[in-house]
Design an enzyme around this catalytic site. Structure first.
Site, PDB file in Angstrom:
ATOM      1  N   GLY A 249     -67.010 -54.718 -14.620  1.00 33.72           N
ATOM      2  CA  GLY A 249     -66.937 -53.593 -15.500  1.00 33.72           C
ATOM      3  C   GLY A 249     -65.023 -53.394 -14.691  1.00 33.72           C
ATOM      4  N   CYS A 256     -69.136 -38.322  -9.008  1.00 34.45           N
ATOM      5  CA  CYS A 256     -70.241 -38.414  -8.185  1.00 34.45           C
ATOM      6  C   CYS A 256     -70.115 -39.796  -7.346  1.00 34.45           C
ATOM      7  CB  CYS A 256     -71.707 -38.170  -8.254  1.00 34.45           C
ATOM      8  SG  CYS A 256     -72.405 -36.805  -8.761  1.00 34.45           S
ATOM      9  N   LYS A 259     -66.421 -39.918  -4.628  1.00 33.32           N
ATOM     10  CA  LYS A 259     -66.774 -38.664  -4.519  1.00 33.32           C
ATOM     11  C   LYS A 259     -67.829 -38.734  -3.221  1.00 33.32           C
ATOM     12  CE  LYS A 259     -69.252 -34.909  -5.755  1.00 33.32           C
ATOM     13  NZ  LYS A 259     -70.978 -34.739  -4.946  1.00 33.32           N
TER      14      LYS A 259
HETATM   15  P1  NAD Z   1     -70.779 -29.084 -12.621  1.00 31.28           P
HETATM   16  O1  NAD Z   1     -68.993 -29.158 -11.689  1.00 31.28           O
HETATM   17  O2  NAD Z   1     -70.940 -29.753 -13.871  1.00 31.28           O
HETATM   18  O3  NAD Z   1     -71.486 -27.641 -12.513  1.00 31.28           O
HETATM   19  C1  NAD Z   1     -71.704 -26.818 -11.809  1.00 31.28           C
HETATM   20  C2  NAD Z   1     -71.434 -25.513 -12.312  1.00 31.28           C
HETATM   21  O4  NAD Z   1     -71.739 -25.106 -11.175  1.00 31.28           O
HETATM   22  C3  NAD Z   1     -70.168 -25.146 -12.914  1.00 31.28           C
HETATM   23  O5  NAD Z   1     -70.590 -25.145 -14.325  1.00 31.28           O
HETATM   24  C4  NAD Z   1     -69.905 -23.845 -12.455  1.00 31.28           C
HETATM   25  O6  NAD Z   1     -68.441 -23.348 -13.116  1.00 31.28           O
HETATM   26  C5  NAD Z   1     -71.704 -22.949 -11.670  1.00 31.28           C
HETATM   27  N1  NAD Z   1     -70.900 -22.734 -10.860  1.00 31.28           N
HETATM   28  C6  NAD Z   1     -70.606 -22.913  -9.310  1.00 31.28           C
HETATM   29  N2  NAD Z   1     -70.658 -21.519  -9.049  1.00 31.28           N
HETATM   30  C7  NAD Z   1     -71.451 -20.584  -9.519  1.00 31.28           C
HETATM   31  C8  NAD Z   1     -71.619 -19.362  -8.528  1.00 31.28           C
HETATM   32  N3  NAD Z   1     -71.849 -18.880  -7.574  1.00 31.28           N
HETATM   33  N4  NAD Z   1     -72.690 -18.850  -9.667  1.00 31.28           N
HETATM   34  C9  NAD Z   1     -73.031 -19.278 -10.816  1.00 31.28           C
HETATM   35  N5  NAD Z   1     -72.394 -20.728 -11.297  1.00 31.28           N
HETATM   36  C10 NAD Z   1     -71.818 -21.038 -10.125  1.00 31.28           C
HETATM   37  O7  NAD Z   1     -71.317 -29.960 -11.233  1.00 31.28           O
HETATM   38  P2  NAD Z   1     -73.090 -31.515 -11.526  1.00 31.28           P
HETATM   39  O8  NAD Z   1     -72.422 -32.348 -11.968  1.00 31.28           O
HETATM   40  O9  NAD Z   1     -74.215 -30.791 -11.957  1.00 31.28           O
HETATM   41  O10 NAD Z   1     -73.153 -31.890 -10.745  1.00 31.28           O
HETATM   42  C11 NAD Z   1     -73.466 -30.381  -9.424  1.00 31.28           C
HETATM   43  C12 NAD Z   1     -74.496 -30.976  -7.499  1.00 31.28           C
HETATM   44  O11 NAD Z   1     -74.693 -31.829  -8.464  1.00 31.28           O
HETATM   45  C13 NAD Z   1     -73.129 -32.091  -7.205  1.00 31.28           C
HETATM   46  O12 NAD Z   1     -72.963 -31.427  -5.915  1.00 31.28           O
HETATM   47  C14 NAD Z   1     -72.518 -33.595  -7.537  1.00 31.28           C
HETATM   48  O13 NAD Z   1     -72.311 -33.955  -6.890  1.00 31.28           O
HETATM   49  C15 NAD Z   1     -74.529 -33.280  -7.352  1.00 31.28           C
HETATM   50  N6  NAD Z   1     -74.420 -34.750  -8.833  1.00 31.28           N
HETATM   51  C16 NAD Z   1     -74.406 -34.446 -10.238  1.00 31.28           C
HETATM   52  C17 NAD Z   1     -74.906 -34.851 -10.688  1.00 31.28           C
HETATM   53  C18 NAD Z   1     -74.308 -36.108 -12.217  1.00 31.28           C
HETATM   54  O14 NAD Z   1     -74.966 -36.790 -12.186  1.00 31.28           O
HETATM   55  N7  NAD Z   1     -73.215 -35.218 -12.783  1.00 31.28           N
HETATM   56  C19 NAD Z   1     -76.342 -36.027 -10.211  1.00 31.28           C
HETATM   57  C20 NAD Z   1     -76.647 -35.927  -8.612  1.00 31.28           C
HETATM   58  C21 NAD Z   1     -76.001 -34.768  -8.075  1.00 31.28           C
HETATM   59  C1  UGA Z   2     -74.718 -42.134 -10.444  1.00 23.66           C
HETATM   60  C2  UGA Z   2     -75.591 -42.502  -9.652  1.00 23.66           C
HETATM   61  O1  UGA Z   2     -76.373 -43.515 -10.867  1.00 23.66           O
HETATM   62  C3  UGA Z   2     -77.124 -41.554 -10.150  1.00 23.66           C
HETATM   63  O2  UGA Z   2     -78.621 -41.935  -9.657  1.00 23.66           O
HETATM   64  C4  UGA Z   2     -76.944 -40.360  -9.097  1.00 23.66           C
HETATM   65  O3  UGA Z   2     -77.338 -39.303  -9.251  1.00 23.66           O
HETATM   66  C5  UGA Z   2     -75.318 -39.622  -9.593  1.00 23.66           C
HETATM   67  O4  UGA Z   2     -74.122 -41.059  -9.690  1.00 23.66           O
HETATM   68  C6  UGA Z   2     -74.693 -38.579  -8.956  1.00 23.66           C
HETATM   69  O5  UGA Z   2     -75.027 -38.523  -7.839  1.00 23.66           O
HETATM   70  O6  UGA Z   2     -74.048 -38.329  -9.440  1.00 23.66           O
HETATM   71  P1  UGA Z   2     -74.062 -41.445 -13.077  1.00 23.66           P
HETATM   72  O7  UGA Z   2     -72.737 -40.435 -11.726  1.00 23.66           O
HETATM   73  O8  UGA Z   2     -73.847 -40.915 -13.526  1.00 23.66           O
HETATM   74  O9  UGA Z   2     -74.783 -41.458 -11.639  1.00 23.66           O
HETATM   75  O10 UGA Z   2     -73.539 -42.459 -12.924  1.00 23.66           O
HETATM   76  P2  UGA Z   2     -73.316 -44.000 -13.099  1.00 23.66           P
HETATM   77  O11 UGA Z   2     -74.665 -44.864 -14.155  1.00 23.66           O
HETATM   78  O12 UGA Z   2     -74.501 -44.479 -11.709  1.00 23.66           O
HETATM   79  O13 UGA Z   2     -72.716 -44.968 -12.709  1.00 23.66           O
HETATM   80  C7  UGA Z   2     -71.460 -44.903 -12.324  1.00 23.66           C
HETATM   81  C8  UGA Z   2     -70.112 -45.764 -12.817  1.00 23.66           C
HETATM   82  O14 UGA Z   2     -70.331 -47.065 -12.642  1.00 23.66           O
HETATM   83  C9  UGA Z   2     -69.588 -45.884 -14.103  1.00 23.66           C
HETATM   84  O15 UGA Z   2     -68.254 -45.658 -13.565  1.00 23.66           O
HETATM   85  C10 UGA Z   2     -70.304 -47.180 -14.242  1.00 23.66           C
HETATM   86  O16 UGA Z   2     -70.021 -47.940 -15.329  1.00 23.66           O
HETATM   87  C11 UGA Z   2     -69.842 -47.758 -13.080  1.00 23.66           C
HETATM   88  N1  UGA Z   2     -70.530 -48.935 -13.529  1.00 23.66           N
HETATM   89  C12 UGA Z   2     -72.265 -48.685 -13.554  1.00 23.66           C
HETATM   90  C13 UGA Z   2     -71.098 -50.483 -13.519  1.00 23.66           C
HETATM   91  O17 UGA Z   2     -69.110 -50.508 -13.510  1.00 23.66           O
HETATM   92  N2  UGA Z   2     -71.563 -51.324 -13.884  1.00 23.66           N
HETATM   93  C14 UGA Z   2     -72.822 -51.077 -13.798  1.00 23.66           C
HETATM   94  O18 UGA Z   2     -73.846 -52.440 -14.138  1.00 23.66           O
HETATM   95  C15 UGA Z   2     -72.744 -50.163 -13.450  1.00 23.66           C
END
Ligand code: NAD
Ligand code: UGA
Length: 422
Positions: A249, A256, A259
């Protein structure tokens, strides 16, 4: 049925709150963003996730789910407090724990004796100790429970996780956290906090490495005259390699991977291990953005200065409205820096973004465009009327950054087609 507080209602917090309330626990979820809170209290999801609204409404109707604006209120009387706040990248690449520490400071004074603080946010190795120190409560345990859901499949992944990882120095607390999920069928890994935290970063970094690898194989395929689509089919049948995360891609992005790979690099540095493999994973990804820009430049006849580029797809992948660290937006920035005018369309993005003109449909984006670039793999793009696309465009060039379209059909219509690795 346990009393659970969830702090932060983003992707992870909402999936956690909705799942735990669906399993019968009583969940009080705190969110400081007032716009999000208004929607949530009405049973409306602020994020695009299949099935999430159904679970939110189910929880609100049953009275097993409530939303509040204050972490301390959510934590009052809770047996478990899940930290689901953001951990963005700081300037030096390390994860910024500001929000985690702030949340712990809020809930620390009100937690009951014997409560458990569960860290679901992705946090560096050693953060369990940091949480414990900030918490400053001998009578409250800290458990790491990293989250592995993928955006766009958050509810499915929460109800059917690939595994549940729990890390704690307190075995009894770890087992109590596991008990919350006892109805969920998934392998359970109970370990120490450092291992749990490492599992999370190693998993994301490995997946990012896989995508960088396949993008490098795509570049090689172009150089040697192979078709990467066939190469990955042939590789994927080997179960040791696996067919997933082998789609070439425009580079990986999202809230995620970027970072977390950098944070893992920094964690290794701090620990005295030079994890330079990750530098290559990042460098190959950065080069991939430029490779796509080069293809678009070539499609525009050798220069982007003064060219109009239609861009289909702004989100970091399909089935999400999330544009955080989107490869598409990074590529658009690089196109603009080279003098291109962008007309972008994405099914989930309506507002103008970073000065990019965002239009209401895919054909409108093509009006007067010299090149069309497909940067997110939205399925609807495959079914558009390419006669109409050709009529709207000034040029006849397509760069398919997701290998989504039928190259032969497009060529028959007179388009010059460039994919990735084919
Ligand atoms: P996000 O930014 O979408 O959501 C975080 C929320 O927490 C925000 O809405 C914010 O306003 C709220 N918040 C912050 N401080 C607060 C407080 N003190 N009280 C109440 N609310 C508060 O984040 P996310 O994407 O859900 O990710 C959260 C964590 O999980 C990160 O560490 C991320 O790396 C991890 N994670 C994310 C994903 C994903 O797919 N997005 C997957 C796995 C792990
Ligand atoms: C990713 C991980 O897949 C989750 O397991 C994890 O929990 C999450 O990060 C997190 O820690 O936030 P996500 O961020 O939803 O999930 O995205 P992915 O579906 O993993 O895709 C990541 C990136 O890789 C995208 O830009 C996607 O387009 C790209 N990708 C993925 C490719 O280019 N090729 C692939 O075959 C797969």
């Amino acid at each position: 049925m346990s009393k659970v507080a969830v702090i932060g209602c983003g992707y992870v917090g909402l999936a956690t709150a909705a799942t735990l309330s669906h399993l019968g626990h009583h969940v009080v979820a705190a969110e400081v963003n007032p716009d999000r809170l208004v929607l949530l209290r009405e049973g409306r999801s602020p994020i695009l996730e299949d099935g999430l609204e159904d679970l939110l409404r189910e929880g609100l109707a049953k009275g097993t789910l409530e939303f509040v604006d204050d972490a301390a209120i959510a934590a009052e009387g809770a047996e478990f407090a899940f930290l689901c706040v953001q951990t963005p990248m700081s300037d030096d690449g390390r994860a910024d724990l500001t929000w985690v520490e702030a949340a712990v400071r809020e809930i620390g004074p009100v937690l009951e004796r014997g409560a458990i603080v569960v860290t679901k946010s992705t946090v560096p190795v050693g953060s369990s100790r940091v949480v414990g120190r900030v918490l400053h409560r001998e009578d409250v345990s800290v458990v790491s429970n990293p989250e592995f859901l993928q955006e766009g499949a958050a509810v499915h992944d929460s109800l059917h996780p690939s595994r549940i990882v729990i890390g704690s120095d307190d075995q009894a607390a770890a087992i109590r956290v596991a008990g919350l999920f006892e109805e969920i069928q998934a392998p359970l890994v109970i370990t120490d906090p450092a291992s749990a935290e490492t599992i999370k970063y190693a998993s994301n970094s490995f997946l990012a490495m896989k995508v960088s690898f396949v993008n490098a194989v795509a570049a090689l395929s172009e150089a040697v005259g192979a078709d990467v689509a066939d190469v990955v089919v042939g590789m994927g049948y080997d179960h040791r390699i696996g067919a997933e995360f082998l789609k070439p891609g425009p580079g990986w992005g999202g809230s995620c991977f970027p970072k977390d790979v950098r944070a893992m690099r920094a964690i290794a540095d701090d620990a005295g291990y030079d994890f330079h493999l990750l530098d290559a994973v990042i460098a190959v990804n950065d080069e991939q953005f430029d490779r796509v820009v080069d293809k678009i430049e070539q499609g525009a006849g050798g220069t982007l200065d003064g060219a109009t580029v239609a861009v289909w797809g702004l989100t970091f992948k399909a089935r999400t409205a999330d544009v955080r660290e989107s490869p598409s937006i990074e590529i658009v920035r690089r196109l603009v820096a080279k003098g291109a005018t962008i007309r972008a369309y994405d099914p989930t993005v309506i507002a103008p973004l970073d000065g990019i003109t965002v239009v209401g449909d895919a054909y409108e984006a093509c009006a007067g465009a010299d090149v069309l670039a497909v940067l997110t793999e939205w399925d609807e793009f495959r079914w558009l009327d390419f006669d109409r696309v050709a009529e709207a465009m000034a040029g006849r060039s397509v760069v398919d950054g997701r290998n989504l379209l039928e190259s032969a059909a497009l060529r028959r219509l007179g388009f010059e087609y460039q994919g990735i690795g084919r």
